[in-house]
Design a protein around this motif. Structure first.
Motif, PDB file in Angstrom:
ATOM      1  N   ALA A 192       0.892  -1.155   0.000  1.00 24.89           N
ATOM      2  CA  ALA A 192       0.000   0.000   0.000  1.00 24.89           C
ATOM      3  C   ALA A 192       0.925   1.199   0.000  1.00 24.89           C
ATOM      4  O   ALA A 192       1.124   1.859   1.014  1.00 24.89           O
ATOM      5  CB  ALA A 192      -0.925   0.014   1.219  1.00 24.89           C
ATOM      6  N   THR A 229      -2.602  -0.725  -4.740  1.00 24.34           N
ATOM      7  CA  THR A 229      -2.544  -1.381  -3.439  1.00 24.34           C
ATOM      8  C   THR A 229      -2.867  -2.857  -3.613  1.00 24.34           C
ATOM      9  O   THR A 229      -3.619  -3.241  -4.512  1.00 24.34           O
ATOM     10  CB  THR A 229      -3.525  -0.740  -2.437  1.00 24.34           C
ATOM     11  OG1 THR A 229      -3.430  -1.423  -1.172  1.00 24.34           O
ATOM     12  CG2 THR A 229      -4.962  -0.811  -2.914  1.00 24.34           C
ATOM     13  N   THR A 234       1.413  -0.684   4.241  1.00 29.84           N
ATOM     14  CA  THR A 234       2.581   0.033   3.740  1.00 29.84           C
ATOM     15  C   THR A 234       3.852  -0.551   4.344  1.00 29.84           C
ATOM     16  O   THR A 234       3.990  -0.642   5.559  1.00 29.84           O
ATOM     17  CB  THR A 234       2.477   1.525   4.100  1.00 29.84           C
ATOM     18  OG1 THR A 234       1.363   2.085   3.403  1.00 29.84           O
ATOM     19  CG2 THR A 234       3.742   2.279   3.688  1.00 29.84           C
ATOM     20  N   LEU A 311      -9.267   4.088  -2.596  1.00 27.97           N
ATOM     21  CA  LEU A 311      -8.422   3.263  -1.731  1.00 27.97           C
ATOM     22  C   LEU A 311      -9.236   2.570  -0.651  1.00 27.97           C
ATOM     23  O   LEU A 311      -8.945   1.439  -0.259  1.00 27.97           O
ATOM     24  CB  LEU A 311      -7.332   4.124  -1.088  1.00 27.97           C
ATOM     25  CG  LEU A 311      -6.143   4.483  -1.978  1.00 27.97           C
ATOM     26  CD1 LEU A 311      -5.285   5.558  -1.326  1.00 27.97           C
ATOM     27  CD2 LEU A 311      -5.305   3.240  -2.279  1.00 27.97           C
ATOM     28  N   ASN A 315      -8.921  -1.405  -0.480  1.00 25.95           N
ATOM     29  CA  ASN A 315      -8.315  -2.008   0.704  1.00 25.95           C
ATOM     30  C   ASN A 315      -9.328  -2.692   1.617  1.00 25.95           C
ATOM     31  O   ASN A 315      -8.968  -3.140   2.710  1.00 25.95           O
ATOM     32  CB  ASN A 315      -7.557  -0.944   1.508  1.00 25.95           C
ATOM     33  CG  ASN A 315      -6.257  -0.541   0.844  1.00 25.95           C
ATOM     34  OD1 ASN A 315      -5.596  -1.366   0.217  1.00 25.95           O
ATOM     35  ND2 ASN A 315      -5.883   0.717   0.981  1.00 25.95           N
ATOM     36  N   THR A 399      -5.898  -2.656  -7.938  1.00 30.61           N
ATOM     37  CA  THR A 399      -5.709  -3.610  -6.855  1.00 30.61           C
ATOM     38  C   THR A 399      -6.001  -5.017  -7.361  1.00 30.61           C
ATOM     39  O   THR A 399      -6.075  -5.259  -8.571  1.00 30.61           O
ATOM     40  CB  THR A 399      -6.589  -3.244  -5.637  1.00 30.61           C
ATOM     41  OG1 THR A 399      -6.234  -4.077  -4.531  1.00 30.61           O
ATOM     42  CG2 THR A 399      -8.078  -3.434  -5.933  1.00 30.61           C
TER      43      THR A 399
END
Length: 415
Positions: A192, A229, A234, A311, A315, A399
């Motif tokens: 990420a 992502t 991260t 995001l 995610n 993603t």
């Protein structure tokens, strides 16, 4: 050690051919850092006066190599790059810095250059000490034996749970002189990015000073690596470096010393395209994936808000598992939009799976057809478009889905 997984369904049948770039040579070795029977150490040797720019993780627990690269980057000069896989040299305290110092000292001696001209990167397990003394003695030979036509071996040496090496190449004109850009990266999990990707290295023979090079890299990372992502995590090790050897000046390219130069227009576009290619390749090799997913958010208050909403969707474990199960569950999209914290008009919210409108103006679409939507979800590449109904801004995020294999890979990663 993590189990070997089958290749991503998006692994290319053939890898791109990356032509040699004057002033760049590579060498690799089996150093036994963690993996057995494969290369895990890579060295890039760069010509004198090579300029460098970089972006790194914004993690508050950044690795020792990241901290060193940030420091060395201030000079904007590079001669040697050393990268190892299998061990991230992160959360390793004083031993981490000592390992970096050992590596930098050995590389500077081997490359006959200053310490600040050495850049290092590590990827792999966090928290295990990196015993640099076990491979530092190899650097002299690696620098000596480095060869220009070795982009693929270099890309393979930095892989961890990647199922294929990720490479890309582009050409561009600066004035009337053609320059080449080659890049490779690694990343499949703990992805990420926040200012960079896991590890990415780009090389060009263009003659561009460090400051304009930095401006371009910082600009383009936002709509490429930071728009991708895999799992929302991260890394401590995110590093993206670009090296410009300047060899094109021997062919008549006028050196570029100022950011914003109009002469960089075509180069800038090529760099963005290359970075986008690599970012998408990372998403297409997400650990255990079965589908590549693009979220497009429209009608947001700002581009930043649109990116945050995208995001939030990309995610969301519950949304990503629905995609893995080929379930056109648009209710989970609604949830992810709402939890983003950005403005969205519930009664104007509209959602499309591909070309199929599943929700319009805050409720299930009158033309919604479960069978058609379910059929679309069986495809390998899924596009979900969302209009949040409060403005005109748009953004996108790439993603992948979340499968049982992702859990298996990461449950077994250290075993």
């Amino acid at each position: 050690m993590a189990k070997t997984m089958p290749p991503s369904p998006f692994a290319p049948a053939t890898l791109p051919r990356l032509d040699p770039i004057a002033g760049v040579c590579f060498s690799t070795a089996e150093a036994g850092i963690r993996y057995q029977g494969r290369t895990d150490l890579m060295v890039a040797v760069l010509a004198e006066d090579t300029a460098v720019a970089g972006v790194f993780t914004q993690s508050k627990t950044a690795s020792a190599p990241v901290l060193t690269c940030r420091k060395h980057l201030k000079k904007g000069e590079a001669r040697v790059l050393v990268v190892n896989s299998g061990n991230a040299n992160a959360f390793t305290g004083k031993k981490g810095k000592e390992a970096v110092d050992i590596t930098v000292d050995a590389a500077a001696k081997a490359g006959d250059c200053a310490r600040h001209e050495v850049f290092v990167a590590s990827t792999g397990v966090i928290g295990e000490p990196l015993e640099a003394e076990k491979f530092a003695h190899l650097l002299e030979g690696l620098v000596k034996d480095a060869a220009p036509d070795a982009f693929e071996p270099a890309a393979r040496a930095i892989m961890t749970t990647d199922t294929y090496p990720k490479m890309a190449t582009r050409k561009a004109l600066i004035g009337d002189v053609e320059v080449t850009l080659n890049g490779f990266c690694k990343g499949a999990g703990m992805i990420a990015p926040d200012m960079a990707t896991m590890l990415c290295f780009i090389f060009t023979d263009a003659h561009i000073a460090a400051k304009p090079l930095q401006a371009l890299l910082s600009e383009h990372v936002e709509t490429t690596f930071n728009a991708m992502t895999v799992d929302g995590d991260t890394s401590t090790s995110d590093t993206c470096l670009i090296f410009a050897t300047g060899d094109a000046s021997a062919r008549g390219q006028e050196p570029i010393t100022k950011a914003g130069s109009k002469k960089l227009k075509e180069f800038s576009a090529a760099l963005h395209d290359l970075m986008q290619d690599l970012a998408i390749q990372v998403a297409k090799d997400g650990e255990g994936l079965s589908k590549f997913v693009t979220f497009i958010v429209e009608g947001a208050e700002s581009e930043k808000a649109a990116r945050k909403i995208a995001l939030s969707c990309a995610n969301s474990p519950i949304l990503k598992t629905a995609i893995a199960g080929e379930d056109p569950n648009w209710g989970r999209v609604v949830m992810a939009v709402g939890k983003s914290g950005e403005a969205a008009d519930r009664d104007k919210l509209s959602i499309w799976f591909g070309d199929h409108c599943v929700a319009r103006d805050g409720e299930r679409s009158a033309e919604y057809d479960e069978a058609i939507a379910a059929s679309y979800m069986k495809g390998r590449e899924i596009v979900i478009r969302i209009d949040v109904g409060v403005g005109k801004a748009t953004s996108h995020v790439w993603t992948c889905d979340l499968t049982h294999d992702y859990v298996s890979i990461n449950a077994d990663y250290r075993s």
